[in-house]
Design a protein around this motif. Structure first.
Motif, short mmCIF file in Angstrom:
data_model
loop_
_atom_site.label_atom_id
_atom_site.label_comp_id
_atom_site.label_asym_id
_atom_site.label_seq_id
_atom_site.Cartn_x
_atom_site.Cartn_y
_atom_site.Cartn_z
N HIS A 53 33.65 50.87 50.79
CA HIS A 53 32.23 51.07 51.03
C HIS A 53 31.81 52.51 50.75
O HIS A 53 30.81 52.76 50.07
N ARG A 54 32.58 53.43 51.26
CA ARG A 54 32.26 54.84 51.07
C ARG A 54 32.40 55.25 49.61
O ARG A 54 31.59 56.02 49.09
N SER A 55 33.40 54.71 48.94
CA SER A 55 33.63 55.06 47.54
C SER A 55 32.52 54.50 46.64
O SER A 55 32.06 55.18 45.72
N ALA A 56 32.10 53.27 46.91
CA ALA A 56 31.09 52.61 46.06
C ALA A 56 29.68 53.10 46.35
O ALA A 56 28.78 52.91 45.53
N LYS A 57 29.49 53.70 47.55
CA LYS A 57 28.17 54.24 47.93
C LYS A 57 27.08 53.16 47.90
O LYS A 57 25.97 53.38 47.41
N LYS A 58 27.39 52.01 48.45
CA LYS A 58 26.41 50.94 48.59
C LYS A 58 25.68 51.07 49.91
O LYS A 58 26.14 51.73 50.83
N THR A 59 24.53 50.40 50.02
CA THR A 59 23.82 50.35 51.29
C THR A 59 24.54 49.43 52.26
O THR A 59 24.67 49.73 53.45
N VAL A 60 25.01 48.31 51.75
CA VAL A 60 25.77 47.34 52.56
C VAL A 60 26.97 46.86 51.76
O VAL A 60 26.86 46.60 50.56
N THR A 61 28.11 46.78 52.42
CA THR A 61 29.28 46.12 51.83
C THR A 61 29.67 45.00 52.77
O THR A 61 29.90 45.22 53.96
N LEU A 62 29.71 43.78 52.25
CA LEU A 62 30.14 42.65 53.05
C LEU A 62 31.53 42.21 52.61
O LEU A 62 31.99 42.55 51.53
N THR A 63 32.19 41.46 53.46
CA THR A 63 33.51 40.94 53.13
C THR A 63 33.36 39.55 52.53
O THR A 63 32.82 38.64 53.17
N GLY A 64 33.81 39.40 51.29
CA GLY A 64 33.77 38.11 50.61
C GLY A 64 35.04 37.34 50.87
O GLY A 64 36.14 37.87 50.74
N VAL A 65 34.89 36.07 51.27
CA VAL A 65 36.04 35.20 51.54
C VAL A 65 35.83 33.89 50.79
O VAL A 65 34.75 33.60 50.30
N GLN A 66 36.89 33.08 50.74
CA GLN A 66 36.84 31.81 50.01
C GLN A 66 37.26 30.66 50.93
O GLN A 66 38.37 30.17 50.86
N PRO A 67 36.35 30.19 51.80
CA PRO A 67 36.71 29.16 52.77
C PRO A 67 36.57 27.73 52.28
O PRO A 67 36.98 26.80 52.95
N GLY A 68 35.93 27.50 51.16
CA GLY A 68 35.67 26.13 50.72
C GLY A 68 34.24 25.98 50.26
O GLY A 68 33.59 26.95 49.89
N GLY A 69 33.73 24.76 50.30
CA GLY A 69 32.46 24.48 49.64
C GLY A 69 31.25 24.28 50.52
O GLY A 69 30.21 23.89 50.03
N ARG A 70 31.33 24.54 51.85
CA ARG A 70 30.16 24.26 52.67
C ARG A 70 29.35 25.50 53.02
O ARG A 70 28.51 25.49 53.89
N PHE A 71 29.60 26.61 52.33
CA PHE A 71 28.87 27.83 52.57
C PHE A 71 28.11 28.23 51.31
O PHE A 71 28.44 27.82 50.21
N GLY A 72 27.08 29.07 51.49
CA GLY A 72 26.36 29.60 50.34
C GLY A 72 27.28 30.49 49.51
O GLY A 72 28.08 31.25 50.04
N ILE A 73 27.15 30.40 48.20
CA ILE A 73 28.05 31.10 47.28
C ILE A 73 27.46 32.42 46.82
O ILE A 73 26.26 32.52 46.54
N LEU A 74 28.32 33.46 46.72
CA LEU A 74 27.90 34.76 46.22
C LEU A 74 28.15 34.81 44.72
O LEU A 74 29.22 34.43 44.24
N ASP A 75 27.17 35.30 43.95
CA ASP A 75 27.39 35.61 42.54
C ASP A 75 27.80 37.07 42.45
O ASP A 75 27.06 37.96 42.91
N LEU A 76 28.96 37.33 41.86
CA LEU A 76 29.52 38.67 41.86
C LEU A 76 29.68 39.22 40.46
O LEU A 76 29.91 38.50 39.50
N ASN A 77 29.57 40.55 40.38
CA ASN A 77 29.89 41.29 39.17
C ASN A 77 30.78 42.44 39.60
O ASN A 77 30.30 43.48 40.05
#
Length: 258
Positions: A143-167
């Protein structure tokens, strides 16, 4: 650095137990899941907590009011002026601020309503119903290195959650709940800069995961720390039973930090 924990929701999907207590107070291994989360953060040296209370928040307040007493040996001497003696005191190195953020407030409103207890400094935020073995030090470093406003933790639990589009390490958008396709979802365990409060409102309808995070993603200000290890939320009774079984196995991934 303060840790904000969202603990005010109604917990309707686990109503078998939440009709009696707020979901973060539902027990895993005879301790509230909230305790498990706090012990996990404490392992990494984060001991200053701000708890966003709401539904049945008085139960959370009473738990911490009696925490010192419940975890110690005590003698009550009624013949000698009703005196109480505490033996073998077991105390946590915690500072806990409990804030009533409203009965029906959404997540963004709850965070905004504790702003005065956080001040103008970065803070961590997570949900009061999920455990993980995420490396909080590595999360904070990225988080400190990337200097973002928010850094969230991305996990892969399966298919019943909203999906993040990442770059790479940046969130660029969100997709609705989809079939299990290996997509990453927001698992909590977030780091936030005080700038995030500019995106939040105290209006009950302010949902952190909607307009605020979507705006940050559009602006390239939302980062993601990809965690491929253990993560499990307690959304339903089935989840609760699974967590209980993992704990009783003696090899709960998050237990190593407790």
């Amino acid at each position: 650095m303060k840790v904000v924990i969202l603990a005010g929701g109604l917990g309707t999907r686990i109503s078998e137990e939440s009709y009696l207590k707020p979901k973060p107070m539902i027990e895993i291994g005879e301790q509230p899941i909230l305790w498990h989360i706090m012990k996990f953060y404490s392992h990494f040296g984060f001991n200053d907590f701000v708890i966003c209370c709401g539904y049945k928040g008085h139960i959370i307040k009473e738990y911490f009011a009696d925490y010192y007493l419940h975890r110690s040996d005590v003698t009550f001497d009624f013949a000698d002026g009703n005196r109480m003696t505490v033996h073998q005191n077991v105390a946590e190195p915690w500072r806990v601020t409990l804030v009533d953020t409203g009965l029906r407030s959404q997540t963004g409103a709850r965070v905004k309503r504790v702003q005065k207890y956080i001040g103008d400094e970065p803070f961590m935020l997570t949900y009061g119903d999920g455990v993980s073995d995420v490396d909080l030090n590595a999360l904070l470093k990225q988080h400190r290195s990337a200097k973002k406003t928010v850094t969230l933790t991305g996990v892969q639990p399966g298919g019943r959650f909203g999906i993040l589009d990442l770059n790479g390490q940046t969130v660029i958008g969100f997709r609705e709940k989809a079939v299990a396709d290996g997509g990453w979802v927001n698992g909590g365990f977030m780091v936030m800069e005080p700038e995030v409060f500019l995106y939040l409102s105290e209006e009950e309808s302010c949902i952190l995961e909607r307009a605020p995070l979507e705006a940050l993603a559009k602006a390239g200000r939302l980062g993601v720390y990809r965690h491929s290890g253990f993560w499990q939320c307690m959304d339903t009774q089935r989840d609760k039973i699974r967590l209980e079984e993992i704990w009783k196995s003696g090899n709960a991934p998050w237990e190593k930090a407790i």
